[in-house]
Design a protein around this motif. Structure first.
Motif, PDB file in Angstrom:
ATOM      1  N   THR A 106       4.690  21.927 -30.492  1.00 45.84           N
ATOM      2  CA  THR A 106       4.414  20.487 -30.436  1.00 45.84           C
ATOM      3  C   THR A 106       5.279  19.674 -31.382  1.00 45.84           C
ATOM      4  OG1 THR A 106       2.648  20.836 -32.052  1.00 45.84           O
ATOM      5  CG2 THR A 106       2.030  20.838 -29.712  1.00 45.84           C
ATOM      6  N   SER A 107       6.274  20.293 -32.011  1.00 47.59           N
ATOM      7  CA  SER A 107       7.096  19.593 -33.001  1.00 47.59           C
ATOM      8  C   SER A 107       8.552  20.017 -32.880  1.00 47.59           C
ATOM      9  CB  SER A 107       6.574  19.885 -34.416  1.00 47.59           C
ATOM     10  OG  SER A 107       7.460  19.398 -35.395  1.00 47.59           O
ATOM     11  N   ALA A 108       9.444  19.083 -33.195  1.00 47.61           N
ATOM     12  CA  ALA A 108      10.878  19.395 -33.203  1.00 47.61           C
ATOM     13  C   ALA A 108      11.320  19.930 -34.557  1.00 47.61           C
ATOM     14  CB  ALA A 108      11.684  18.143 -32.851  1.00 47.61           C
ATOM     15  N   PRO A 118     -13.745  19.232 -37.085  1.00 48.72           N
ATOM     16  CA  PRO A 118     -13.849  20.109 -35.911  1.00 48.72           C
ATOM     17  C   PRO A 118     -12.632  20.075 -34.992  1.00 48.72           C
ATOM     18  CG  PRO A 118     -15.198  18.142 -35.641  1.00 48.72           C
ATOM     19  CD  PRO A 118     -14.734  18.140 -37.061  1.00 48.72           C
ATOM     20  N   ASP A 119     -11.790  19.054 -35.106  1.00 48.37           N
ATOM     21  CA  ASP A 119     -10.615  18.944 -34.245  1.00 48.37           C
ATOM     22  C   ASP A 119      -9.323  19.191 -35.011  1.00 48.37           C
ATOM     23  OD1 ASP A 119     -12.211  18.203 -32.050  1.00 48.37           O
ATOM     24  OD2 ASP A 119     -12.277  16.128 -32.759  1.00 48.37           O
ATOM     25  N   HIS A 120      -9.401  19.826 -36.143  1.00 48.65           N
ATOM     26  CA  HIS A 120      -8.202  20.029 -36.972  1.00 48.65           C
ATOM     27  C   HIS A 120      -7.128  20.818 -36.220  1.00 48.65           C
ATOM     28  CE1 HIS A 120      -6.140  20.240 -40.895  1.00 48.65           C
ATOM     29  NE2 HIS A 120      -5.684  21.384 -40.425  1.00 48.65           N
ATOM     30  N   CYS A 121      -7.522  21.890 -35.556  1.00 51.38           N
ATOM     31  CA  CYS A 121      -6.591  22.715 -34.779  1.00 51.38           C
ATOM     32  C   CYS A 121      -7.113  22.861 -33.357  1.00 51.38           C
ATOM     33  CB  CYS A 121      -6.433  24.103 -35.401  1.00 51.38           C
ATOM     34  SG  CYS A 121      -5.447  24.147 -36.905  1.00 51.38           S
ATOM     35  N   PRO A 122      -6.221  22.998 -32.366  1.00 51.78           N
ATOM     36  CA  PRO A 122      -6.672  23.295 -31.001  1.00 51.78           C
ATOM     37  C   PRO A 122      -7.396  24.642 -30.978  1.00 51.78           C
ATOM     38  CG  PRO A 122      -4.371  22.617 -31.044  1.00 51.78           C
ATOM     39  CD  PRO A 122      -4.768  22.862 -32.465  1.00 51.78           C
ATOM     40  N   PRO A 123      -8.164  24.897 -29.933  1.00 57.67           N
ATOM     41  CA  PRO A 123      -8.970  26.124 -29.927  1.00 57.67           C
ATOM     42  C   PRO A 123      -8.166  27.426 -29.960  1.00 57.67           C
ATOM     43  CG  PRO A 123      -9.791  24.550 -28.316  1.00 57.67           C
ATOM     44  CD  PRO A 123      -8.477  24.019 -28.803  1.00 57.67           C
ATOM     45  N   PHE A 124      -7.016  27.473 -29.248  1.00 64.04           N
ATOM     46  CA  PHE A 124      -6.331  28.748 -29.080  1.00 64.04           C
ATOM     47  C   PHE A 124      -4.868  28.656 -29.504  1.00 64.04           C
ATOM     48  CE2 PHE A 124      -9.765  28.646 -25.985  1.00 64.04           C
ATOM     49  CZ  PHE A 124     -10.442  29.818 -26.322  1.00 64.04           C
ATOM     50  N   TYR A 141       0.057  26.228 -28.971  1.00 72.00           N
ATOM     51  CA  TYR A 141      -1.376  25.958 -29.015  1.00 72.00           C
ATOM     52  C   TYR A 141      -1.883  25.585 -27.633  1.00 72.00           C
ATOM     53  CZ  TYR A 141      -0.199  25.635 -33.933  1.00 72.00           C
ATOM     54  OH  TYR A 141       0.272  25.907 -35.182  1.00 72.00           O
ATOM     55  N   SER A 142      -3.167  25.855 -27.401  1.00 69.96           N
ATOM     56  CA  SER A 142      -3.790  25.538 -26.121  1.00 69.96           C
ATOM     57  C   SER A 142      -5.179  24.980 -26.382  1.00 69.96           C
ATOM     58  CB  SER A 142      -3.885  26.791 -25.242  1.00 69.96           C
ATOM     59  OG  SER A 142      -4.657  26.537 -24.092  1.00 69.96           O
ATOM     60  N   SER A 143      -5.508  23.914 -25.658  1.00 71.46           N
ATOM     61  CA  SER A 143      -6.843  23.324 -25.799  1.00 71.46           C
ATOM     62  C   SER A 143      -7.783  23.762 -24.693  1.00 71.46           C
ATOM     63  CB  SER A 143      -6.747  21.794 -25.792  1.00 71.46           C
ATOM     64  OG  SER A 143      -6.153  21.349 -24.577  1.00 71.46           O
TER      65      SER A 143
END
Length: 313
Positions: free
Chosen positions: A224-226, A274-280, A299-301
């Motif tokens: 998600t980042s360059a 609770p939303d700091h990182c995506p689930p997977f 990452y995957s949500s």
């Protein structure tokens, strides 16, 4: 000294099923990574890798340059993953060149693997045997055509093919274990290493084990980042935010290949964030000898139907 890819392909084309098993085991992690990159992490990834392995068994005789076996295997995997992503059923051969049953028989004969393939298929129960023969060796391999031929619902065809693939891959894995003891040791060592890294991470400690495993000029990239983090210290600093926030990781799967490890995990965020990182997460590590020279984090949500290995709860 381990045989090269080219040597394994030549032996497989001469009828050595164990060489083919070793080749597939060697590049299974790369195939898994390609399928994940196309489809994102989820239960369909393993099905695509299994389908690609079965395609390779039947079509190994078509490899023109044995040294390019890795590219051939990942190319098959990519095509099947894209087909499934487009909701088109994966076909057992090149997606632009579906062979007739007679052509497939000729290829199997040329590859000298016909007896082994049919022995494995012959060990299936009758319902599983029938759907495999129609799916992989007939000129009408679609689920609808198989359902019509057998007089059963399409859903039954799907479930029987799933069971048949698992049974055939179990046979392949039995060969892998018999012929790839060195790889088994590598797999065990990688699982132990990453289990220890995750345990250290979850303890809230500075990730010394990961730091020790990184090469001095290792590179970290994030889907998600360059931004690119170069060097051991920069990589460890980049992970500090999640560590300080109290994020924990549940290890779900470690897939090891030659020079490659794929780590899949589920994040457990703190209650106040609770939303700091995506689930997977799917993490791809590339190795040079014992050192990690690069890692890529994705990452995957979406919900993933993973099963944690024993001890990785």
């Amino acid at each position: 000294m381990e045989p090269s890819d080219g040597e394994l392909v030549v032996a497989a084309q001469a009828g050595d099923a164990q060489s083919l098993a070793v080749l597939l085991m060697r590049h299974r992690a790369a195939m898994h990574a390609v399928a994940t990159a196309v489809m994102a992490a989820g239960p369909d990834v393993e099905d695509v890798v299994q389908d690609a392995s079965l395609v390779a068994i039947a079509d190994v005789g078509r490899i023109r340059d044995p040294s390019l076996a890795r590219a051939w295997l990942t190319g098959i995997t990519r095509n099947l993953a894209r087909a499934r992503l487009r909701r088109r059923e994966p076909l057992p051969m090149d997606l632009t060149d579906i062979p007739s049953a007679e052509d497939l028989e000729r290829r199997l004969d040329e590859a000298a693997l016909r007896d082994w393939v049919w022995e494995a298929i012959g060990g299936l129960s009758e319902p599983l045997h029938d759907v495999v023969v129609l799916r992989y060796f007939s000129s009408a391999p679609s689920y609808d055509a198989i359902a019509a031929a057998l007089g059963v619902p399409v859903g039954t065809v799907r479930s029987r093919l799933h069971d048949a693939r698992a049974a055939l891959v179990a046979r392949l894995r039995a060969l892998e274990l018999a012929a790839a003891d060195d790889h088994s040791r590598v797999s065990q060592a990688r699982e132990l290493l990453f289990a220890a890294i995750v345990e250290e991470y979850n303890g809230g400690y500075e990730p010394a084990l990961l730091a020790n495993a990184l090469a001095e000029g290792a590179r970290l990239t994030v889907a998600t980042s360059a931004e690119v983090f170069v060097g051991r210290e920069a990589i460890i600093r980049s992970l500090a935010e999640d560590l300080e926030a109290g994020v924990r990781l549940r290890l779900l799967r470690v897939v090891a290949g030659a020079g490659l490890t794929v780590v899949e995990g589920a994040f457990q965020n703190p209650a106040d964030a609770p939303d700091h990182c995506p689930p997977f997460t799917t993490q791809v590590y590339r190795h040079r000898g014992e050192e990690i020279v690069s890692l890529h984090l994705a990452y995957s949500s979406g919900a993933a139907n993973f099963s944690a290995r024993p001890g990785h709860q």
